[in-house]
Design a protein around this motif. Sequence first.
Motif, PDB file in Angstrom:
ATOM      1  N   HIS A 117      74.463  -0.492  94.845  1.00  0.00           N
ATOM      2  CA  HIS A 117      75.796  -0.707  94.265  1.00  0.00           C
ATOM      3  C   HIS A 117      75.902  -2.140  93.744  1.00  0.00           C
ATOM      4  O   HIS A 117      76.604  -2.971  94.321  1.00  0.00           O
ATOM      5  N   PRO A 118      75.201  -2.450  92.670  1.00  0.00           N
ATOM      6  CA  PRO A 118      75.172  -3.844  92.207  1.00  0.00           C
ATOM      7  C   PRO A 118      76.512  -4.365  91.720  1.00  0.00           C
ATOM      8  O   PRO A 118      76.687  -5.580  91.578  1.00  0.00           O
ATOM      9  N   ARG A 119      77.488  -3.488  91.471  1.00  0.00           N
ATOM     10  CA  ARG A 119      78.771  -3.944  90.955  1.00  0.00           C
ATOM     11  C   ARG A 119      79.816  -4.132  92.056  1.00  0.00           C
ATOM     12  O   ARG A 119      80.934  -4.549  91.773  1.00  0.00           O
ATOM     13  N   VAL A 120      79.466  -3.828  93.292  1.00  0.00           N
ATOM     14  CA  VAL A 120      80.461  -3.903  94.351  1.00  0.00           C
ATOM     15  C   VAL A 120      80.593  -5.324  94.885  1.00  0.00           C
ATOM     16  O   VAL A 120      79.726  -6.168  94.688  1.00  0.00           O
ATOM     17  N   ALA A 121      81.714  -5.570  95.559  1.00  0.00           N
ATOM     18  CA  ALA A 121      81.944  -6.855  96.221  1.00  0.00           C
ATOM     19  C   ALA A 121      82.073  -6.600  97.713  1.00  0.00           C
ATOM     20  O   ALA A 121      82.894  -5.802  98.136  1.00  0.00           O
ATOM     21  N   LEU A 122      81.244  -7.276  98.499  1.00  0.00           N
ATOM     22  CA  LEU A 122      81.243  -7.112  99.948  1.00  0.00           C
ATOM     23  C   LEU A 122      81.590  -8.445 100.612  1.00  0.00           C
ATOM     24  O   LEU A 122      81.178  -9.507 100.142  1.00  0.00           O
ATOM     25  N   ARG A 123      82.326  -8.371 101.714  1.00  0.00           N
ATOM     26  CA  ARG A 123      82.563  -9.551 102.532  1.00  0.00           C
ATOM     27  C   ARG A 123      82.133  -9.221 103.954  1.00  0.00           C
ATOM     28  O   ARG A 123      82.589  -8.243 104.535  1.00  0.00           O
ATOM     29  N   VAL A 124      81.227 -10.018 104.490  1.00  0.00           N
ATOM     30  CA  VAL A 124      80.691  -9.777 105.827  1.00  0.00           C
ATOM     31  C   VAL A 124      81.082 -10.947 106.726  1.00  0.00           C
ATOM     32  O   VAL A 124      80.795 -12.103 106.404  1.00  0.00           O
ATOM     33  N   GLU A 125      81.737 -10.641 107.838  1.00  0.00           N
ATOM     34  CA  GLU A 125      82.172 -11.665 108.785  1.00  0.00           C
ATOM     35  C   GLU A 125      81.315 -11.584 110.044  1.00  0.00           C
ATOM     36  O   GLU A 125      81.153 -10.509 110.620  1.00  0.00           O
ATOM     37  N   GLU A 126      80.768 -12.712 110.468  1.00  0.00           N
ATOM     38  CA  GLU A 126      79.951 -12.754 111.678  1.00  0.00           C
ATOM     39  C   GLU A 126      80.733 -13.408 112.808  1.00  0.00           C
ATOM     40  O   GLU A 126      81.281 -14.506 112.646  1.00  0.00           O
ATOM     41  N   SER A 127      80.799 -12.726 113.945  1.00  0.00           N
ATOM     42  CA  SER A 127      81.519 -13.271 115.089  1.00  0.00           C
ATOM     43  C   SER A 127      81.179 -12.432 116.327  1.00  0.00           C
ATOM     44  O   SER A 127      80.367 -11.507 116.259  1.00  0.00           O
ATOM     45  N   ASN A 128      81.815 -12.746 117.462  1.00  0.00           N
ATOM     46  CA  ASN A 128      81.613 -11.942 118.663  1.00  0.00           C
ATOM     47  C   ASN A 128      82.548 -10.741 118.626  1.00  0.00           C
ATOM     48  O   ASN A 128      83.479 -10.671 117.832  1.00  0.00           O
ATOM     49  N   TRP A 129      82.303  -9.798 119.531  1.00  0.00           N
ATOM     50  CA  TRP A 129      83.017  -8.523 119.463  1.00  0.00           C
ATOM     51  C   TRP A 129      84.523  -8.678 119.669  1.00  0.00           C
ATOM     52  O   TRP A 129      85.306  -7.923 119.083  1.00  0.00           O
ATOM     53  N   LYS A 130      84.942  -9.630 120.477  1.00  0.00           N
ATOM     54  CA  LYS A 130      86.373  -9.795 120.728  1.00  0.00           C
ATOM     55  C   LYS A 130      87.108 -10.191 119.450  1.00  0.00           C
ATOM     56  O   LYS A 130      88.163  -9.639 119.117  1.00  0.00           O
ATOM     57  N   GLN A 131      86.564 -11.149 118.745  1.00  0.00           N
ATOM     58  CA  GLN A 131      87.194 -11.582 117.502  1.00  0.00           C
ATOM     59  C   GLN A 131      87.114 -10.500 116.432  1.00  0.00           C
ATOM     60  O   GLN A 131      88.058 -10.303 115.664  1.00  0.00           O
ATOM     61  N   LEU A 132      85.984  -9.790 116.398  1.00  0.00           N
ATOM     62  CA  LEU A 132      85.844  -8.721 115.416  1.00  0.00           C
ATOM     63  C   LEU A 132      86.821  -7.587 115.697  1.00  0.00           C
ATOM     64  O   LEU A 132      87.378  -6.987 114.763  1.00  0.00           O
ATOM     65  N   LEU A 133      87.042  -7.283 116.966  1.00  0.00           N
ATOM     66  CA  LEU A 133      88.002  -6.235 117.317  1.00  0.00           C
ATOM     67  C   LEU A 133      89.409  -6.627 116.876  1.00  0.00           C
ATOM     68  O   LEU A 133      90.171  -5.791 116.371  1.00  0.00           O
ATOM     69  N   GLU A 134      89.751  -7.882 117.041  1.00  0.00           N
ATOM     70  CA  GLU A 134      91.058  -8.359 116.586  1.00  0.00           C
ATOM     71  C   GLU A 134      91.190  -8.232 115.070  1.00  0.00           C
ATOM     72  O   GLU A 134      92.228  -7.823 114.550  1.00  0.00           O
ATOM     73  N   ARG A 135      90.111  -8.551 114.359  1.00  0.00           N
ATOM     74  CA  ARG A 135      90.118  -8.435 112.895  1.00  0.00           C
ATOM     75  C   ARG A 135      90.231  -6.974 112.473  1.00  0.00           C
ATOM     76  O   ARG A 135      90.894  -6.648 111.493  1.00  0.00           O
ATOM     77  N   LEU A 136      89.571  -6.079 113.232  1.00  0.00           N
ATOM     78  CA  LEU A 136      89.626  -4.659 112.921  1.00  0.00           C
ATOM     79  C   LEU A 136      91.040  -4.123 113.128  1.00  0.00           C
ATOM     80  O   LEU A 136      91.567  -3.400 112.275  1.00  0.00           O
ATOM     81  N   ARG A 137      91.652  -4.459 114.242  1.00  0.00           N
ATOM     82  CA  ARG A 137      93.004  -3.983 114.511  1.00  0.00           C
ATOM     83  C   ARG A 137      94.014  -4.520 113.508  1.00  0.00           C
ATOM     84  O   ARG A 137      95.005  -3.857 113.209  1.00  0.00           O
TER      85      ARG A 137
END
Length: 307
Positions: A117-137
């Motif tokens: 998918h060369p035309r797509v835009a992706l954003r990847v966030e690296e962190s621990n599971w607690k912070q990622l869960l907060e971002r998901l919610r």
Amino acid sequence: MDLRRLSHVLALADELHFARAAARVHLSQPAFSRSIQAIEAELGLRLFERGDADVRPTPAGQFVIDGARKLLFDARCLQRNIDLYRDVELGDTAFGVGPFPAVTLMPRVLSELRQRHPRVALRVEESNWKQLLERLRGENIEFFVSDTNELPEETALTIRLLPAERIEFYARSGHPLAGTRCAFAQIWQFGLASATPPAMMQATLAATLGQPASTTVPALECDNFGILRAVALSTEAVLASPRALVAADVEAGALVKLAIMDAPVLIVRPGIVSLTGRTPSPIARSAMECIERVANSVLRPADDCQP
């Protein structure tokens, strides 16, 4: 106006022969002839003169043919633009990764996604599971990939488990403990470098040392594996890591696996975590499928990693 019948008109205009035109559009000749007759009846115009050996457009037919070419070209362009728009919509997403999958999975996953998918835009966030869960919610990310050992068991979360891996202990080549059988307490004396351990893992480490569960075991906690690796390669700190993360260093002889007589059993159980009931975007689905495929290829669980 039926675009399919207009395409039949163009086929006949190009081939000037009913049988060849019918074959071109994958119809029998009688069905193709009925299609031409139907559009002539619909327009109230005779579009072609039929001779014994050839077919020729009438003046009215040439007028329709010219317009049909433009109309069908515009229709194809519209379909292409719709496809491109849909593909672009694929890419408006973000997801998170924990420190281990960021190293073991993401280089290959993101490379595959960019190729597909060369035309797509992706954003990847690296962190621990607690912070990622907060971002998901907060719906800032569509899903995340991380260790699931301490994720809360709730129906609001959907978890797609990936192959589990055992945490092993590694030190630089030439380390005082390299090539010897040692006790876990000896590792603690040199300092343990690790990603932030879940409470359960922290308690297991402390119990192995005969210390209270509240004891801080790692001398260095960092969720950036590149930093942990650099410290282990340049100091006498011992690195706690799944083997997939250090395979290249072990193969190169830069890191060696330590033989620990009383090594605690520490299992990383990575998974893809999303919100139950939230329909993922097409690119999110594609990314999750890619992650599962890469994980099954890259991660090689130890025999005792199964629940």
